[in-house]
Structures are given as structure tokens and as C-alpha cells.
Scaffold this motif. Structure first.
Motif: not given
Length: 542
Positions: A277-296, A395-403
Motif C-alpha cells: 500500500i503506498p504511504v500517504a502519511a506515516h502515522l504509526p499510532g493508527v490501529g494501536e491503543n485498542l482498549q476495551d472493558h473486560f467483563n466477567v 492495550q491491543g491493536f486493530v490492523h489490516i492484514n491485506s490490501a
């Protein structure tokens, strides 16, 4: 075919519906709203207790699963996200919970101007039309109906038990800094779900300057010379382009927004290059910092009393269905979860660090014949009490694995990675058991709350949490607001390094709110719409 609008909005969820309403309000600005899903008119969407029928249905839900979670024995965690007008507000549990004062003051302390509690409280008051006991920080003038439900007798027992366990009584958990349990305040009106689509989008759809397109699969953001100029999308077999004369607004949520950013070349340069994928802007934080409430939580079997379990099967569910059809009342007019509120389990916590959830019944996830996940009620009477950790450090992440835009992204929550999170989970489960062991349930309990063996040591409590915990479906943080490394948008929600584009949804939260994320996401959209209009006015008058 190319079309041009003043504003192009991607995603008709909790945030996108607000944006569509506010930006088309002047009757002049042209607005296009793109939604991958379809109509929200289905009966089980409108019925408050019907979300168990739509969660897990590919027609209304993206039906994500996480990658194997390292701290949960490699379990993959079911992760529903709304794929319908209203987004997740059309398939959620209808809870309206603002969060804590400290959440937003923390955002401001991180350098984000305009996001403190004092800044966002007027927005919350602008949102809500509250039908409960009126207090100074509530409002009856907003577009979003908020109604306390009519509690089941077991829900009142839960409140009594919490008070017996030492929690404060009579709390409005939306007051800003609450502790104690209260009856759930729901996005409901006249017996029906009142989603973001019902509150904001449907009243605006007759406007000639607003166009809503459903079944629109967005491929990428069009970027020319570091400026976003529109969106490429597909409807059926048609490949279309929508150009934005003023701004492109991304409201795809904590999964959809980082996915679209990466598909468009905005993200970590090495990751994108590896996918071609051609890079338009290098922003390494995209997809990082995933947070959710773990419920039990725990379930307590009962005898000699009724719960909603036995009302949801056999002839009783048919009777309750008839009652709902003709009167819009009864147990089907309420969310199964009826009690929520806050408690502090860590001595040094600045404020309540867990959110408790009570239900006058017990539910489990069942795998359907087509592989879909469905929520089903137990057969015997029971009551449930669970909790979320308010401010997880993991913290986790969301990232694409394919174009390929059709490919589902990788999601990893990384629950319980932080030692503090593990300690809070152990203490939270012990508090749940303490509440369910109170005299309020003595006359009707049928055994222990949770297996006795699970509570022998802290390690066995933690093992129980690892085996039984799940997502609260409160995903946030994957396009973090702020400055410096890891930030994706500034405090006016403009994407760093690319012009004329903002992200306005739960993904911009620098830290997750201590609450269900729907109310905060609507607030973010109200604030974002205000910023868009302010900046437009400033540009015209400069």
C-alpha cells in the motif's frame, strides 16, 4: 460516476448519525452519509430486549473475532460491531452511561483542549431528553430519549444486596463522580429502542441536502497532495467516487476507522509497505491503543422466586411477545441488564475503578448452526452480577492484514496483560460474590455464586476470569487524539499530516471512558460537528 458534496461522512453509527444531522441542519450544506449496512427497521432492532437476535447476525453485525488472546488461554473473543443504520447503537444493550468526571479531565491533562468534564457536560445536556428524576446536570431538551426502566423485583434485590455490602444507595451513576448501584437508564422511548439513528438520522433524512447511501462498502480515502478529497466506494457492482469540497469525516468506529486509514495509506509506513500500500502519511499510532472493558461475573441460581429466564421460553415468551406487540410494555420492553453503577476495589484508586452490571436472569453465548453467536437465556431462575474494569492498562491493536477492503482486520485486545488489571479483576470478582452472598438473597438462593473452588485463592479467581471473561463491546482508542508519537488526530479531531479530514468516533479516545461508549461517542460527535462548523465559519470570515 463522481458526485461532489460539501461533506462526505463514512459510517452511520453512533457518531455518523449525529454528524449527518448537525452538518445538514442549515439546509444548505450538502452532505453524503455512507453506510455499509442496511435499514434499522427490523422488529428485533426496535424491541429493547431483541438485541440477542441481531448480535451475531451477519445482516446487522460485522461478527468479528479477536486473534487468540495470550492471557485468556488462546481463546478468540467474539466482537460484535453494528453493520446497520445506527451502527452499534442499533444492536447494543441500550445503556446510557456518560462516564466519570476524571475520564475527561484526564483527556484535558494530556493536552486536549475542549475535552474536560466542564467542556463536555454541556454537550451531554444538549444530547439528552431525560425522563427520570430531574437534576441540575441533566436535561429534558435534547434529541436522545433517556428513560429509566421499570425494574424486575430481582433487580431491587440486587440494589438491596449492594447496600448491605456497603455500597452507597440511591446513586445517579451519570452524576459525574458516582459510587453505588442504580436502575439502568436506557436509550428507549415508548417501548422502543432509541438509537442514534432514531434520535439524529431519521429526523434529518427528509432534508434535500442530505443523501444517505446504504450497502456502501468504502474502499479507500482519496488523497491528493496530502489532502483528502473524497471517498471511493462500491454499491453492488457499481464503483463510485464521492468528492468532498470541504471535509471528509471518518466515523467508522474503533475497528472501521483504523482499517480505512490503513487501506488509504495512513499508518505505519513499514506495515503498509509490507502489504503493497503506498504511504500517504506515516502515522504509526493508527490501529494501536485498542482498549476495551473486560467483563466477567457470576451467576446465582435461585429457587422460590421468578426471574426473566423462565419468561423467555415456552408459552411465557409467547405471552410476553403478545404483550409487547399490543402495549409496548413488559419484560421485552426492557434491556435484560437492569442495574449498573460503580465501586472502588483498589484502596489507592482516585475514583471508582469498576462498573457493576446486574441482571434478573442469566445468559450464555451459544454457537448457532451457521457458526453465528447467539445470546440465550438459561432455563432455571437465576440472577447475574458482573463488572468491567473502568480504566484498563492493557492495550491491543486493530490492523489490516491485506490490501483487500473486504478482508476482516486483525483484532487483539491483549486483556489482562497488565498486572494491575489482573489484580482489579480478582478484587472485582470477590466483590461480586460478596454482594450475592448478602441477606437480600438468603430466602431464595440455591447454591453458591460461582463455583466454590474458583474462590480458594487469588490465582484460582484469576483462572476463573481467564476462562470466563469476555468483551464488553466497548472498543475505543485506535486513532488516539493528542500530540506527539502515537497520536493520530489533534484535539480538533483533524488527522495529523493530511488536510481536510477528521476522525470523529470512539477511536479518538486517548483513554477509554469508565462507561459504555455509546453516550461518549454521541458527545464526541456533537463536539466534532461543532468544531467542523466553527472552523468552516472561521475560514469563510478570514
Amino acid at each position: 460516476m463522481d458526485e461532489t458534496f460539501d461533506y462526505v461522512i463514512v459510517g452511520a453509527g453512533s457518531a455518523g448519525c449525529v454528524l449527518a444531522n448537525r452538518l445538514s441542519e442549515d439546509g444548505k450544506s450538502t452532505v453524503l452519509l455512507l453506510e455499509a449496512g442496511g435499514s434499522d427497521s427490523a422488529f428485533f432492532i426496535k424491541m429493547p430486549s431483541g438485541y440477542g437476535k441481531v448480535i451475531g447476525s451477519p445482516r446487522y453485525d460485522w461478527c468479528f473475532n479477536s486473534l487468540p488472546e495470550p492471557q485468556l488461554g488462546g481463546r478468540e473473543i467474539f466482537t460484535p460491531r453494528g453493520k446497520v443504520l445506527g451502527g452499534s447503537s442499533s444492536i447494543n444493550g441500550l445503556a446510557y452511561v456518560r462516564g466519570h468526571r476524571q475520564d475527561f479531565d484526564h483527556w484535558r491533562q494530556l493536552g486536549n483542549r475542549g475535552w474536560s468534564w466542564e467542556d463536555v457536560l454541556p454537550l451531554y445536556r444538549k444530547i439528552e431528553n431525560f425522563h427520570g428524576m430531574f437534576e441540575e446536570n441533566r436535561s429534558r431538551k435534547g434529541l436522545m430519549h433517556v428513560s429509566p426502566l421499570s425494574p424486575h423485583p430481582l433487580s431491587l434485590r440486587l440494589l438491596q444486596a449492594a447496600a448491605e455490602a456497603g455500597l452507597p444507595d440511591g446513586t445517579d451513576y451519570n452524576s459525574g463522580d458516582p459510587e453505588g448501584l442504580g436502575i439502568l437508564q436506557m436509550n428507549k422511548w415508548k417501548g422502543r429502542r432509541f438509537s442514534s439513528a432514531a434520535a439524529y438520522l431519521h429526523p434529518a433524512m427528509p432534508r434535500h441536502n442530505l443523501k444517505v447511501v446504504t450497502g456502501a462498502d468504502v474502499s479507500r480515502i482519496l488523497i491528493e497532495n496530502k489532502v483528502a478529497v473524497g471517498i471511493e466506494y462500491v454499491v453492488g457492482d457499481s464503483h463510485l467516487v464521492a468528492r468532498a469540497a470541504i471535509e471528509t469525516l471518518i466515523a467508522g468506529g474503533a475497528v472501521g476507522s483504523p482499517k480505512l486509514m490503513e487501506l488509504s495509506g495512513i499508518g505505519d509506513a513499514d506495515r503498509l509497505a509490507g502489504l503493497g500500500i503506498p504511504v500517504a502519511a506515516h502515522l504509526p499510532g493508527v490501529g494501536e491503543n485498542l482498549q476495551d472493558h473486560f467483563n466477567v461475573g457470576l451467576q446465582l441460581r435461585l429457587k422460590g422466586v421468578g426471574s426473566i429466564n423462565e419468561q423467555m421460553s415456552g408459552f411465557r415468551v409467547m405471552l410476553n411477545g403478545a404483550r409487547y406487540l399490543f402495549t409496548r410494555t413488559g419484560i421485552l420492553a426492557n434491556s435484560p441488564a437492569q442495574v449498573t453503577g460503580y465501586a472502588k476495589v483498589m484502596e489507592n484508586a482516585a475514583s471508582a475503578d469498576i462498573q457493576l452490571w446486574g441482571m434478573p436472569g442469566s445468559v450464555r453465548v451459544k454457537r448457532g448452526s451457521n457458526g453465528e453467536n447467539k445470546l440465550v437465556m438459561d432455563q432455571d431462575p437465576g440472577v447475574s452480577l458482573s463488572f468491567d474494569q473502568n480504566r484498563p492498562l492493557s492495550q491491543g491493536f486493530v490492523h489490516i492484514n491485506s490490501a483487500d477492503p473486504r478482508a476482516k482486520p486483525d483484532i487483539l485486545f491483549n486483556y489482562l496483560d497488565a498486572s494491575l488489571d489482573r489484580e482489579v479483576v480478582v478484587r472485582g470478582l470477590r466483590l461480586c460474590r460478596k454482594i450475592l452472598e448478602q441477606p437480600a438473597f438468603d430466602a431464595c438462593r440455591d447454591g453458591s455464586a460461582g463455583p466454590d473452588a474458583a474462590f480458594e485463592t487469588d490465582d484460582t479467581v484469576l483462572d476463573f476470569a481467564r476462562a470466563n471473561g469476555r468483551s464488553s463491546y466497548h472498543l475505543a482508542g485506535t486513532c488516539r487524539m493528542g500530540a506527539g508519537p502515537g497520536a493520530v488526530v489533534d484535539d480538533r479531531l483533524r488527522v495529523h499530516g493530511i488536510g481536510r479530514i477528521r476522525i470523529i468516533d470512539s477511536s479518538i479516545m486517548p483513554a477509554i471512558v469508565s462507561a459504555n461508549t455509546h453516550a461518549a461517542t454521541v458527545m464526541i460527535a456533537e463536539n466534532g460537528a461543532r468544531m467542523v462548523l466553527e472552523d468552516r465559519h472561521s475560514a469563510l470570515t478570514a
